[in-house]
Design an enzyme around this catalytic site. Structure first.
Site, PDB file in Angstrom:
ATOM      1  N   GLY A  52       0.291  -3.228  40.652  1.00  0.00           N
ATOM      2  CA  GLY A  52       0.458  -4.677  40.539  1.00  0.00           C
ATOM      3  C   GLY A  52       0.161  -5.209  39.153  1.00  0.00           C
ATOM      4  CG  ASN A  70      -7.470 -11.790  43.870  1.00  0.00           C
ATOM      5  OD1 ASN A  70      -6.935 -12.809  43.449  1.00  0.00           O
ATOM      6  ND2 ASN A  70      -8.404 -11.161  43.192  1.00  0.00           N
ATOM      7  CD  GLN A  84      -5.323  -9.024  47.857  1.00  0.00           C
ATOM      8  OE1 GLN A  84      -5.427  -8.764  49.046  1.00  0.00           O
ATOM      9  NE2 GLN A  84      -5.918  -8.305  46.926  1.00  0.00           N
ATOM     10  CB  SER A 120      -0.306  -3.075  44.214  1.00  0.00           C
ATOM     11  OG  SER A 120      -0.964  -1.888  43.898  1.00  0.00           O
ATOM     12  CG  HIS A 170      -4.091   0.139  46.001  1.00  0.00           C
ATOM     13  ND1 HIS A 170      -5.403  -0.299  46.045  1.00  0.00           N
ATOM     14  CD2 HIS A 170      -3.531  -0.469  44.934  1.00  0.00           C
ATOM     15  CE1 HIS A 170      -5.613  -1.126  45.030  1.00  0.00           C
ATOM     16  NE2 HIS A 170      -4.507  -1.251  44.351  1.00  0.00           N
ATOM     17  CB  THR A 205       9.136  11.880  35.315  1.00  0.00           C
ATOM     18  OG1 THR A 205       9.772  12.545  34.232  1.00  0.00           O
ATOM     19  CG2 THR A 205       9.471  12.584  36.619  1.00  0.00           C
ATOM     20  CB  CYS A 243      -9.874  -6.075  38.727  1.00  0.00           C
ATOM     21  SG  CYS A 243      -8.561  -5.424  39.749  1.00  0.00           S
TER      22      CYS A 243
END
Length: 395
Positions: free
Chosen positions: A75, A155, A183, A203, A205, A241, A329
């Protein structure tokens, strides 16, 4: 519950457990189907096909086209790309960006960096619930405004923004609209056309997918600069890649999230409201942060007067409960949350905050244990607080 093994994980806004079916979908792409998707031989085509399938799944979930989904490393990268590359591409049109004071730092710090490059940024205030004021947004628009970047749902406090109205305002003024939906995506229905979204960050996860993979949705026709140079991957816009297992895992996580969404939202809302009710009723001098109803189904954020959030987290951890005081974070920071200050909380109350975020595996039994634990710890911490003593004496 076994005391030794007790773990009640209520920090799902920080990260979620990768679902078993997601891990299973990823495994073959590590050691069996390990070909580089850019190679021409048929062995590598299986990797390429798997990426295409995941891209289709994600696009369908948003009502977007397959070619509008660009994979990133998460994200934060998607937010950086949306802001920096748009600013650069539309420099001729203008240099003004509008955002809010409660964005994730991936947006705020990027905006601060852009200001050093000569761009002008307006940081909108929010109301006491953390909602953007639409009249202020309209007033902030200038002839030089090129981008509005406002998160879908916060968040920390879970407040959901009036995204459709924001998108409509942006569209009427011919301004691009980016939303950080890290979120919200997978936690609630999102259709990019209905909401007039031009770019959207996400994102994996946060919705039971793997870490290190995200995407940026870029509406067809949006002029945006390439973000990573050095190869033809992601239609030449982001070289390198592809993270094939991560992308496959993201596709599987999105499929799972869409299939379980209605049931999950209903269950989480019920549990969320149950715990909010217990804590507000049983722990005095406590407030709920964020909007009471227009909030993510799994989010709760409380402020407890006369205590330090850090001490509360450590003592909850000793009881086997994982929570947070804000964004993962910035959890190393001792400053109070910028989000809580923006909704008008004084420093001393913002410092005593606790965020709890549920998963679809959370049980009512666990939440009863959490309520009792919070009650006990807050009481203990207040018993050690001279401020609380003075307050009681004053009353």
């Amino acid at each position: 519950m076994d005391e030794e093994k007790k773990l009640i994980y209520l920090d799902n806004a920080a990260t979620t457990k990768t679902a078993p079916e997601v891990v299973e979908a990823m495994l073959p792409y590590f050691s069996e189907l390990y070909g580089n998707p850019s190679s021409v031989y048929s062995f590598s085509q299986k990797s390429k096909e798997a990426i295409t399938k995941a891209r289709e799944t994600i696009a369908k979930s948003l009502g977007a086209r397959t070619e509008e989904i660009y994979f990133t490393a998460g994200g934060s990268e998607a937010d950086n790309w949306a802001l920096k590359a748009t600013a650069e591409a539309y420099r001729q049109k203008g240099n003004h960006i509008i955002t809010t004071k409660i964005e994730h730092h991936a947006v705020l710090h990027t905006c601060q960096w852009l200001e050093k490059q000569g761009y002008e940024v307006t940081y909108l205030d929010v109301d006491e619930f953390g909602t953007v004021k639409l009249d202020q947004l309209k007033k902030a628009i200038r002839p030089t405004t090129i981008l509005i970047s406002i998160m879908f749902a916060n968040n920390e406090i879970g407040t959901i923004q009036p995204v459709e109205e924001i998108g409509q305002i942006a569209k009427e003024h011919g301004i691009l609209f980016h939303t950080d939906a890290v979120q919200a995506f997978g936690q609630m229905p999102i259709q990019v056309d209905e909401l007039h979204i031009d770019m959207l960050s996400s994102s994996a996860h946060k919705l039971n997918g793997p870490k290190g993979i995200g995407f940026l949705y870029i509406r067809k026709g949006v002029k945006i600069r390439n973000f990573v140079h050095g190869g033809a991957q992601e239609r030449k816009r982001r070289a390198g890649t592809e993270n094939v297992p991560g992308i496959v895992g993201y596709g599987a996580a999105v499929e799972r999230a869409m299939r379980t969404m209605d049931e999950r939202i209903a269950k989480e809302k019920e549990l969320r409201d149950y715990l909010i009710g217990r804590i507000l009723k049983e722990v005095p001098y406590t407030r709920l942060n964020g909007h009471r109803t227009k909030r993510l189904a799994n989010n709760m954020n409380f402020s407890f007067q006369f205590i330090e959030g850090e001490s509360l987290l450590i003592m909850l951890d000793m009881d086997g409960i994982c929570g947070s005081s804000g964004s993962a974070c910035t959890s190393g920071s001792l400053d109070p949350s910028h989000v809580l200050l923006a909704i008008g909380l004084p420093h001393e109350i913002a410092h005593g905050s606790l965020r709890l975020t549920l998963s679809d595996e959370t049980t009512k039994e666990e939440l009863d244990y959490v309520a009792e634990s919070v009650k006990k710890i807050v009481e203990k911490l207040r018993g050690m607080s001279p401020l609380y003593e003075d307050f009681l004496r004053g009353h």
